[in-house]
Design a protein around this motif. Structure first.
Motif, PDB file in Angstrom:
ATOM      1  N   HIS A 199       0.495  -4.608  10.315  1.00  0.00           N
ATOM      2  CA  HIS A 199       0.761  -3.260  10.814  1.00  0.00           C
ATOM      3  C   HIS A 199       1.763  -3.238  11.978  1.00  0.00           C
ATOM      4  O   HIS A 199       1.536  -2.623  13.012  1.00  0.00           O
ATOM      5  CB  HIS A 199      -0.560  -2.587  11.232  1.00  0.00           C
ATOM      6  CG  HIS A 199      -0.471  -1.099  11.296  1.00  0.00           C
ATOM      7  ND1 HIS A 199      -1.503  -0.320  11.759  1.00  0.00           N
ATOM      8  CD2 HIS A 199       0.519  -0.238  10.982  1.00  0.00           C
ATOM      9  CE1 HIS A 199      -1.155   0.955  11.725  1.00  0.00           C
ATOM     10  NE2 HIS A 199       0.073   1.030  11.249  1.00  0.00           N
ATOM     11  N   HIS A 200       2.879  -3.956  11.798  1.00  0.00           N
ATOM     12  CA  HIS A 200       4.018  -3.856  12.720  1.00  0.00           C
ATOM     13  C   HIS A 200       3.664  -4.230  14.161  1.00  0.00           C
ATOM     14  O   HIS A 200       4.302  -3.761  15.098  1.00  0.00           O
ATOM     15  CB  HIS A 200       4.628  -2.445  12.663  1.00  0.00           C
ATOM     16  CG  HIS A 200       4.620  -1.868  11.282  1.00  0.00           C
ATOM     17  ND1 HIS A 200       5.484  -2.313  10.307  1.00  0.00           N
ATOM     18  CD2 HIS A 200       3.814  -0.949  10.681  1.00  0.00           C
ATOM     19  CE1 HIS A 200       5.222  -1.664   9.176  1.00  0.00           C
ATOM     20  NE2 HIS A 200       4.208  -0.846   9.366  1.00  0.00           N
ATOM     21  N   ASP A 206       6.394   3.794   4.790  1.00  0.00           N
ATOM     22  CA  ASP A 206       7.183   2.739   5.435  1.00  0.00           C
ATOM     23  C   ASP A 206       7.093   1.415   4.672  1.00  0.00           C
ATOM     24  O   ASP A 206       7.654   0.402   5.095  1.00  0.00           O
ATOM     25  CB  ASP A 206       6.757   2.558   6.895  1.00  0.00           C
ATOM     26  CG  ASP A 206       5.276   2.244   7.046  1.00  0.00           C
ATOM     27  OD1 ASP A 206       4.461   2.783   6.257  1.00  0.00           O
ATOM     28  OD2 ASP A 206       4.927   1.455   7.949  1.00  0.00           O
ATOM     29  N   HIS A 207       6.397   1.429   3.531  1.00  0.00           N
ATOM     30  CA  HIS A 207       6.289   0.229   2.695  1.00  0.00           C
ATOM     31  C   HIS A 207       6.858   0.462   1.297  1.00  0.00           C
ATOM     32  O   HIS A 207       7.578  -0.384   0.778  1.00  0.00           O
ATOM     33  CB  HIS A 207       4.827  -0.236   2.620  1.00  0.00           C
ATOM     34  CG  HIS A 207       4.310  -0.659   3.962  1.00  0.00           C
ATOM     35  ND1 HIS A 207       4.150  -1.962   4.320  1.00  0.00           N
ATOM     36  CD2 HIS A 207       3.986   0.083   5.059  1.00  0.00           C
ATOM     37  CE1 HIS A 207       3.731  -2.023   5.583  1.00  0.00           C
ATOM     38  NE2 HIS A 207       3.622  -0.793   6.050  1.00  0.00           N
ATOM     39  N   ASP A 221      -0.567  -3.771   6.224  1.00  0.00           N
ATOM     40  CA  ASP A 221      -1.034  -3.078   7.430  1.00  0.00           C
ATOM     41  C   ASP A 221      -2.546  -3.224   7.602  1.00  0.00           C
ATOM     42  O   ASP A 221      -3.194  -2.414   8.278  1.00  0.00           O
ATOM     43  CB  ASP A 221      -0.670  -1.585   7.358  1.00  0.00           C
ATOM     44  CG  ASP A 221       0.809  -1.337   7.645  1.00  0.00           C
ATOM     45  OD1 ASP A 221       1.518  -2.301   8.000  1.00  0.00           O
ATOM     46  OD2 ASP A 221       1.248  -0.183   7.510  1.00  0.00           O
ATOM     47  N   HIS A 263       0.861  -1.189   0.000  1.00  0.00           N
ATOM     48  CA  HIS A 263       0.000   0.000   0.000  1.00  0.00           C
ATOM     49  C   HIS A 263       0.888   1.227   0.000  1.00  0.00           C
ATOM     50  O   HIS A 263       2.111   1.122   0.133  1.00  0.00           O
ATOM     51  CB  HIS A 263      -0.986  -0.008   1.171  1.00  0.00           C
ATOM     52  CG  HIS A 263      -0.349   0.071   2.524  1.00  0.00           C
ATOM     53  ND1 HIS A 263       0.470  -0.920   3.011  1.00  0.00           N
ATOM     54  CD2 HIS A 263      -0.396   1.023   3.490  1.00  0.00           C
ATOM     55  CE1 HIS A 263       0.883  -0.576   4.225  1.00  0.00           C
ATOM     56  NE2 HIS A 263       0.383   0.597   4.536  1.00  0.00           N
TER      57      HIS A 263
HETATM   58 ZN   LIG Z   1       3.250   0.205   7.801  1.00  0.00          ZN
END
Ligand SMILES: [Zn+2]
Ligand SMILES: [Zn+2]
Length: 484
Positions: free
Chosen positions: A327-328, A211-212, A304, A207
């Protein structure tokens, strides 16, 4: 492995049937530069109804260097080489590679009392490259390296701090899912250089969050990408625009996940795009969700995605072995329903040390731990590599998370340095001045010293090779880019 070559081959074979202009019309097979001479008893290659070349079993496979046998009870031809066993049942649209079923669109057959095999699927199972030369009606077979030799595939969960990046490595075929934030792009490129052979086959961008996809432009700059799959959404952020421009410039095959074909890897593993078709306001909820299946082993990547959306689509989910935590490790990506549906035995949380989000959240980490799963975190273990043969699963870390790891707080220890795997053969360190060729002991590919792959290679993976022959005799095969 080049998917495009496979597709071209299919097309070429289909076209070749009506356009058979070769002088004697006979289909030939060339293995590593030498034409296979079929004896009268062995039979002769031919193109079947589906456009696939069928070849006499024993003589072809023995010429390739296999030990061959025949199981009369199971009506199955068996070929073995370098730890790979391929079983080919007569009349079935599949073969077995080290016990794992590989679907195929044509079947082996018996004709005039002789056993014929569909050459492409069988030889590709041994890591060979199979191409079609329409001018000479010849199937051209080139031995692969040893990268697919043991039938294992690996999933690497890269430590990209607060973000996601995962590499699926199946011999010569690689899939990258996300690449962390922009600042991690260089690390991802460097990491991939040990595994990517020539082109990077597939990039999945889960997405549009930074951070991706932030690190992907660096990956696009460093590698030729064959196929890109993302969620089909656009965004006005600079990060997205940079990514989008790279996708456009790359000229790779592109598909949104809802239209993407599931991907079959050389081992027979599949990467499936779960068809979540609704569109949501939150970018996280539009994450591309993928399931890697290899034999009995499933690995689920949810980006996420929130558990609300997962639960609303729960019929798409099923029991898995390994879950890349959504989502981490956020509390928004885990629910009791989701965990009851997926029942992971292993959970990997990709989150940054001392991240500002408090990932993994206490509610999520305790829920994962309460399932009895082994839970690992990139913030503790660094890069995490899982290896599977389709039945067994192993991880290269033993650092299981506990509730004290909530929030990924520094605990005074740095991620463990994993021992570097030793090469099978003793090798001299690379000395810049004398090197003619440089091999990568991980990928078993060798390059000219000037090849751009060499500059990206980790020093610890470099092996000095004095000659082309020396390289090949040690099991290395030439880089497709620099063609040493
Ligand atoms: Zn993320
Ligand atoms: Zn090279």
């Amino acid at each position: 492995m080049k998917k495009k070559i496979g597709l071209l081959l299919v097309a070429a074979l289909l076209i070749s049937v009506p356009n058979c202009t070769n002088a004697d019309g006979a289909t030939k097979v060339e293995i590593n530069g030498k034409q296979v001479v079929y004896t009268k008893e062995a039979g002769a290659p031919f193109v079947d109804d589906t456009g696939r070349t069928q070849v006499p079993f024993r003589q072809t496979m023995e010429t390739y260097g296999c030990t061959v046998s025949w199981d009369g009870t199971e009506q199955m031809a068996i070929a073995q080489k370098d730890g790979i066993t391929v079983e080919v049942p007569i009349g079935q649209p599949y073969i077995y590679r080290n016990g794992i079923k590989v679907e195929n669109d044509t079947a082996a057959l018996i004709q005039d009392g002789r056993t014929y095999l569909p050459i492409r699927v069988v030889l590709e199972s041994f890591g060979a490259k199979v191409q079609w030369n329409g001018d000479t009606n010849t199937v051209v077979v080139t031995s692969g390296g040893q990268t697919t030799g043991n039938g294992d595939i690996q999933v690497h969960f890269l430590d990209v701090g607060q973000g996601d990046a995962a590499l699926i490595n199946d011999g010569e075929f690689e899939i990258l899912i996300d690449a962390g934030v922009s600042a991690e792009g260089t690390k991802v490129v460097q990491y991939l250089s040990d595994y990517v052979d020539g082109d990077l086959d597939v990039v999945v961008a889960s997405h549009e969050d930074a951070d991706h996809i932030g690190g992907l432009p660096a990956v696009f700059d460093a590698y030729t990408i064959e196929e890109v799959v993302d969620n089909g959404r656009t965004s006005s952020t600079k990060t997205y625009q940079t990514y989008h421009n790279k996708v456009q410039a790359e000229g790779a095959d592109y598909a949104a996940d809802t239209a993407a074909q599931n991907i079959t890897l050389p081992s027979g593993a599949t990467l499936e795009f779960l068809p979540i078709t609704d569109v949501y306001d939150n970018a996280n909820d539009n994450s591309v969700v993928t399931m890697l299946t290899y034999g009995d082993v499933e690995v689920l990547f949810t980006g996420d995605l929130s558990s609300d959306v997962a639960d609303a689509n729960s019929s798409l989910f099923s029991d898995v072995d390994v879950l890349k935590a959504g989502h981490h490790g956020s509390r928004t990506s885990v629910s009791s329903q989701f965990l009851q549906t997926t029942e992971p035995e292993y959970v990997v949380i990709s989150a940054g040390l001392d991240n500002s989000y408090g990932h993994p959240h206490k509610e999520a980490l305790s829920a994962y731990l309460n399932t009895g799963a082994d839970v690992y975190g990139t913030f503790r273990s660094g890069d995490i590599v899982m290896t599977t043969d389709g039945q067994q699963i192993s991880f290269d870390t033993t650092e299981k998370l506990t509730l004290s790891d909530v929030g990924a707080k520094s605990n005074g220890t740095t991620p463990v340095q994993k021992p570097v795997t030793q090469p099978e053969q003793p090798s001299k360190p690379v000395a810049e001045t004398t090197v003619t060729y440089v091999g990568n002991k991980n990928s078993k590919i060798f390059h000219r010293a000037s090849c751009s792959s060499v500059s990206r290679m980790k020093d610890s993976n470099k092996v000095s090779l004095n000659s082309r022959d020396a390289a090949i005799s040690q099991g290395y095969r030439p880089c497709e880019n620099c063609q040493p």
